[in-house]
Scaffold this motif. Structure first.
Motif, PDB file in Angstrom:
ATOM      1  N   TYR A 187      13.655   4.512 -20.715  1.00  0.00           N
ATOM      2  CA  TYR A 187      14.062   5.762 -20.057  1.00  0.00           C
ATOM      3  C   TYR A 187      13.149   6.123 -18.894  1.00  0.00           C
ATOM      4  O   TYR A 187      13.550   6.865 -17.996  1.00  0.00           O
ATOM      5  CB  TYR A 187      14.193   6.913 -21.065  1.00  0.00           C
ATOM      6  CG  TYR A 187      12.889   7.423 -21.650  1.00  0.00           C
ATOM      7  CD1 TYR A 187      12.504   7.136 -22.951  1.00  0.00           C
ATOM      8  CD2 TYR A 187      12.038   8.234 -20.892  1.00  0.00           C
ATOM      9  CE1 TYR A 187      11.325   7.621 -23.491  1.00  0.00           C
ATOM     10  CE2 TYR A 187      10.848   8.717 -21.424  1.00  0.00           C
ATOM     11  CZ  TYR A 187      10.497   8.406 -22.725  1.00  0.00           C
ATOM     12  OH  TYR A 187       9.329   8.879 -23.240  1.00  0.00           O
ATOM     13  N   LEU A 193      14.356   7.545 -15.304  1.00  0.00           N
ATOM     14  CA  LEU A 193      13.812   8.733 -14.619  1.00  0.00           C
ATOM     15  C   LEU A 193      13.375   8.379 -13.197  1.00  0.00           C
ATOM     16  O   LEU A 193      13.630   9.122 -12.246  1.00  0.00           O
ATOM     17  CB  LEU A 193      12.623   9.315 -15.405  1.00  0.00           C
ATOM     18  CG  LEU A 193      12.950  10.012 -16.724  1.00  0.00           C
ATOM     19  CD1 LEU A 193      11.677  10.295 -17.523  1.00  0.00           C
ATOM     20  CD2 LEU A 193      13.698  11.318 -16.470  1.00  0.00           C
ATOM     21  N   GLU A 247      16.323   7.916 -10.948  1.00  0.00           N
ATOM     22  CA  GLU A 247      16.974   9.193 -10.643  1.00  0.00           C
ATOM     23  C   GLU A 247      16.124  10.093  -9.727  1.00  0.00           C
ATOM     24  O   GLU A 247      16.640  10.721  -8.822  1.00  0.00           O
ATOM     25  CB  GLU A 247      17.240   9.909 -11.982  1.00  0.00           C
ATOM     26  CG  GLU A 247      18.078  11.157 -11.884  1.00  0.00           C
ATOM     27  CD  GLU A 247      19.568  10.872 -11.946  1.00  0.00           C
ATOM     28  OE1 GLU A 247      19.949   9.696 -12.145  1.00  0.00           O
ATOM     29  OE2 GLU A 247      20.344  11.829 -11.778  1.00  0.00           O
ATOM     30  N   LEU A 264       8.152  14.467  -9.431  1.00  0.00           N
ATOM     31  CA  LEU A 264       8.107  14.132 -10.860  1.00  0.00           C
ATOM     32  C   LEU A 264       6.905  13.238 -11.136  1.00  0.00           C
ATOM     33  O   LEU A 264       6.777  12.161 -10.547  1.00  0.00           O
ATOM     34  CB  LEU A 264       9.386  13.394 -11.265  1.00  0.00           C
ATOM     35  CG  LEU A 264       9.418  12.892 -12.706  1.00  0.00           C
ATOM     36  CD1 LEU A 264       9.553  14.058 -13.687  1.00  0.00           C
ATOM     37  CD2 LEU A 264      10.555  11.901 -12.919  1.00  0.00           C
ATOM     38  N   LEU A 289       4.916  11.049 -14.017  1.00  0.00           N
ATOM     39  CA  LEU A 289       5.112  10.444 -15.334  1.00  0.00           C
ATOM     40  C   LEU A 289       3.766  10.141 -15.956  1.00  0.00           C
ATOM     41  O   LEU A 289       2.931   9.442 -15.357  1.00  0.00           O
ATOM     42  CB  LEU A 289       5.929   9.157 -15.196  1.00  0.00           C
ATOM     43  CG  LEU A 289       7.324   9.342 -14.604  1.00  0.00           C
ATOM     44  CD1 LEU A 289       8.027   7.989 -14.449  1.00  0.00           C
ATOM     45  CD2 LEU A 289       8.171  10.288 -15.464  1.00  0.00           C
ATOM     46  N   ILE A 303      16.526  16.767 -16.501  1.00  0.00           N
ATOM     47  CA  ILE A 303      15.987  15.661 -17.293  1.00  0.00           C
ATOM     48  C   ILE A 303      16.817  15.463 -18.558  1.00  0.00           C
ATOM     49  O   ILE A 303      17.039  14.348 -19.005  1.00  0.00           O
ATOM     50  CB  ILE A 303      14.501  15.908 -17.614  1.00  0.00           C
ATOM     51  CG1 ILE A 303      13.695  15.772 -16.322  1.00  0.00           C
ATOM     52  CG2 ILE A 303      13.978  14.924 -18.668  1.00  0.00           C
ATOM     53  CD1 ILE A 303      12.261  16.183 -16.429  1.00  0.00           C
ATOM     54  N   PHE A 320      20.691  11.837 -19.043  1.00  0.00           N
ATOM     55  CA  PHE A 320      19.792  11.748 -20.192  1.00  0.00           C
ATOM     56  C   PHE A 320      20.297  12.597 -21.343  1.00  0.00           C
ATOM     57  O   PHE A 320      19.543  13.251 -22.027  1.00  0.00           O
ATOM     58  CB  PHE A 320      18.383  12.182 -19.790  1.00  0.00           C
ATOM     59  CG  PHE A 320      17.888  11.422 -18.608  1.00  0.00           C
ATOM     60  CD1 PHE A 320      17.424  10.136 -18.757  1.00  0.00           C
ATOM     61  CD2 PHE A 320      17.919  11.984 -17.361  1.00  0.00           C
ATOM     62  CE1 PHE A 320      17.010   9.413 -17.659  1.00  0.00           C
ATOM     63  CE2 PHE A 320      17.497  11.270 -16.254  1.00  0.00           C
ATOM     64  CZ  PHE A 320      17.046   9.980 -16.400  1.00  0.00           C
TER      65      PHE A 320
END
Ligand code: TXA
Ligand code: MG
Length: 331
Positions: free
Chosen positions: A74, A78, A81, A87, A89, A199, A204
Motif C-alpha cells: 500500500y 500511496l 496517488e 505526504l 511516509l 487516504i 484505499f
C-alpha cells in the motif's frame, strides 16, 4: 542570510552548508542528510529537541525504495496517488543505512520519514544537489512554520553561512501529512493537506487510518504566537457576541480576532481583526502567516474561530489547537 540560485544552493548543500528552500507546504531548512555535522547544525540552528527526527526529502520513488526496508504494497499505492506532494511516509529504515540517519547523530531511529515535495524549486534543488535533503520547517522550534521567505528571515535575521532560495508564498501553508507505513494499515501521525478521507477513500477503501500521536514532534508546544490564543467553536453570531463582551470587560487589552468573513461581519471597526479567508484551502494557506501578523501587531490575546473538522479542516484544527495550547471554548 545569503540569497542564491538553485545551482549555487546545490553546491552549498554538497559542501555541508544549510539551505532554506521553498516547498508547497512550508519552507524547509535543509542539509545533506548523510552529512552528520550539517544535520547537527540544523538542530542547533532551529533549537530543535534532539529526539525529534527530520523528514528526508527525495527526488523520486526509487530513492524511497533505497531508504525504506520492505515497505508494504500500500505504500507504493500511496506514492503513486500522492507523490510528489504533501505526504510524508514513515517507513522502517534500511538496516544498511547509518543508524542516526533522519535524526541527530546522538540518537538512533529505526524508522525514517520520507517525502517527495511537489514544489518545482525543491525538486530542482534535490536533483541538482544529487543528495537526500534532511529538512525540518525553517522556523525556530515552537514558532509558526514559515510560508514565505520573509517569515524565515523574521526567525533568523542575521544567520551567516545559510543560503536561501525564494519560492514565493507556500501554496498549501500547512506541513505535510505524516503517515506511518510500518504496520498492516497506514496510520496518520500528523494531519495535513492529504486528508484522512483521501487516504481512506476511493483507492484505499479497505484501509482504516487512525489518529495516534506517535510522531515525536507532535508532543511539543507548536506553532505558537506570542499572544495567548483561544479557539472559539460555535455559531458565528455567538462567537462575535462572546468576543465583543470580552472587549467590553477588558478595555485596553490588545485583542486579536481571526475569523471568517461572515463572522467578521458582526464586528464594527475593531482593531486587530484579521480575516482567515473563506474555504479550507485559503484558511490553511494563510493560517501561520496570520499568527505571525498578530505577533507583529503586538496582540496579547487571540480568539480564533474553529472550522469543521472534515477534509483539510482536520489539519487546520490540529494546528489551531496546538497554537492555542489546547484551549478550546465551545459557545
Ligand atoms: O511539509 C513538511 O513536512 C515540511 C517541509 C519542509 O517538508 N517539513 C516539516 O518538518 O514539517 P518538521 O521537522 O517541522 O516536522 C516533521 C514531523 C515531526 O512531527 C516529526 O516528529 C515527524 O515529522 N517525523 C519525522 N521523522 C519521523 C519518524 N521517523 N517517525 C515518526 N515521526 C517522524
Ligand atoms: Mg516544524
Amino acid at each position: 542570510m545569503l540569497r542564491g540560485g538553485v545551482e549555487e544552493a546545490a553546491e552549498f548543500l554538497r559542501a555541508g552548508g544549510l539551505v532554506v528552500f521553498p516547498t508547497e507546504t512550508v519552507y524547509g531548512l535543509g542539509a545533506d542528510a548523510f552529512n552528520a555535522d550539517a544535520v547537527a547544525r540544523v538542530y542547533s540552528t532551529k533549537n530543535r529537541p534532539v529526539d525529534n527526527p527530520l523528514i528526508l526529502h527525495v527526488a523520486d520513488a526509487a530513492e524511497f525504495s533505497r531508504l525504506a526496508a520492505n515497505p508494504p504494497e500500500y505504500a507504493y499505492a500511496l506514492i503513486k496517488e500522492f507523490w510528489p506532494g504533501p505526504l510524508t511516509l514513515v517507513a522502517k529504515k534500511n538496516p544498511s543505512l547509518p543508524a542516526w540517519l533522519g535524526g541527530h547523530f546522538s540518537r538512533t531511529t529505526e524508522t525514517i520519514g520520507i517525502r517527495m515535495p511537489a514544489h518545482f524549486t525543491a525538486r530542482e534543488l534535490i536533483e541538482a544537489a544529487g543528495c537526500v535533503i534532511a529538512a525540518p520547517s525553517a522556523n525556530i522550534a515552537g514558532k509558526p512554520s514559515p510560508t514565505t521567505l520573509a517569515h524565515v528571515l523574521e526567525d533568523f535575521p542575521d544567520l551567516a553561512g545559510i543560503l536561501a532560495l525564494d519560492g514565493g508564498d507556500s501554496i498549501v501553508g500547512l506541513e505535510s501529512t505524516v503517515v506511518d507505513i510500518t504496520g498492516e494499515k497506514p496510520v496518520i501521525l500528523r494531519p495535513g493537506a492529504i486528508t484522512s478521507e483521501e487516504i481512506t477513500g476511493e483507492a484505499f477503501k479497505k484501509i482504516v487510518a487512525a489518529q495516534v500521536p506517535r510522531s515525536p514532534g507532535m508532543k511539543y508546544k507548536h506553532y505558537a504566537p506570542r499572544a495567548e490564543m483561544t479557539v472559539l467553536s460555535g455559531d458565528a453570531e455567538k462567537i462575535a457576541a462572546y468576543v465583543k463582551n470580552f472587549f467590553h470587560e477588558n478595555p485596553g487589552r490588545r485583542v486579536g480576532v481571526l475569523a471568517r468573513e461572515k463572522t467578521l461581519a458582526f464586528f464594527e471597526n475593531s482593531q486587530y481583526i484579521l480575516s482567515m479567508g473563506e474555504g479550507e484551502k485559503k484558511i490553511a494557506q494563510k493560517f501561520f502567516s496570520r499568527l505571525r501578523e498578530f505577533d507583529r501587531l503586538g496582540v496579547e490575546i487571540i480568539f480564533a474561530e474553529a472550522v469543521p473538522e472534515t477534509g483539510l479542516g482536520a489539519a487546520i484544527m490540529d494546528r489551531m489547537r496546538k497554537a492555542a495550547g489546547g484551549r478550546v471554548v465551545k459557545i
